[in-house]
Enzyme design. Structure first.
Site, PDB file in Angstrom:
ATOM      1  N   GLY A   1      72.937  49.258 126.525  1.00  0.00           N
ATOM      2  CA  GLY A   1      72.780  50.767 126.806  1.00  0.00           C
ATOM      3  C   GLY A   1      71.432  51.202 126.554  1.00  0.00           C
ATOM      4  N   CYS A   2      70.829  50.844 125.253  1.00  0.00           N
ATOM      5  CA  CYS A   2      69.610  51.337 124.506  1.00  0.00           C
ATOM      6  C   CYS A   2      68.504  50.621 125.384  1.00  0.00           C
ATOM      7  CB  CYS A   2      69.601  50.643 123.091  1.00  0.00           C
ATOM      8  SG  CYS A   2      70.849  51.724 122.174  1.00  0.00           S
ATOM      9  N   THR A   3      68.556  49.425 125.817  1.00  0.00           N
ATOM     10  CA  THR A   3      67.659  48.771 126.792  1.00  0.00           C
ATOM     11  C   THR A   3      67.504  49.446 127.968  1.00  0.00           C
ATOM     12  OG1 THR A   3      68.262  46.709 125.647  1.00  0.00           O
ATOM     13  CG2 THR A   3      66.783  46.335 127.749  1.00  0.00           C
TER      14      THR A   3
END
Length: 139
Positions: A27-29
């Site tokens: 998700g952060c990527t």
């Protein structure tokens, strides 16, 4: 790596300050890549994008290089800035409690006024939604 102060953007740029849990997670990527993909559009709207996590600067460098990220990534290993913005939350996993960053975004205008806040955001298409907010700000 050098310290960053939001005060340095006063009168010059709008700021998208987004907080994310950890470098190199799916998700952060996705979120960082979307912000990077749209960085030029944000720039034309006189806006800078800054991502904040509790990862250290070396981890940020690997994250940036591995995924071709162009946005600014800020390190807050002690969680001081995260606490100031109210994005640290205690979570319990398998009986172990720990403090985690809630995925959140703050849009701050050139006058330093907080114009938009979103907590617990979905990273998919989040950059596009935030750009719609930024476009409404005066350049």
């Amino acid at each position: 790596m050098q310290p960053v102060s939001l005060a340095s953007y006063l009168g010059k740029k709008n700021v998208v300050l987004y907080f994310y849990p950890r470098d190199n997670t799916p998700g952060c990527t996705m979120e960082a890549a979307e912000f990077s993909d749209h960085e030029q559009e944000f720039g034309r709207a006189n806006c800078v994008i800054l991502g904040v996590s509790r990862d250290d600067c070396l981890t940020h460098q690997v994250f940036r290089d591995r995924h071709g990220l162009s946005i600014g990534l800020l390190s807050d290993p002690e969680g001081e800035v995260c606490r100031q913005y109210g994005v640290l939350q205690e979570k319990e996993t398998e009986g172990v409690k720990r403090m985690c960053v809630v995925r959140s975004t703050f849009v701050i205008d050139k006058k330093g006024v907080l114009r938009h806040v979103a907590y617990g955001v979905n990273p998919k298409h989040h950059a596009t939604a935030i750009f719609a907010v930024v476009r409404k700000l005066k350049s």
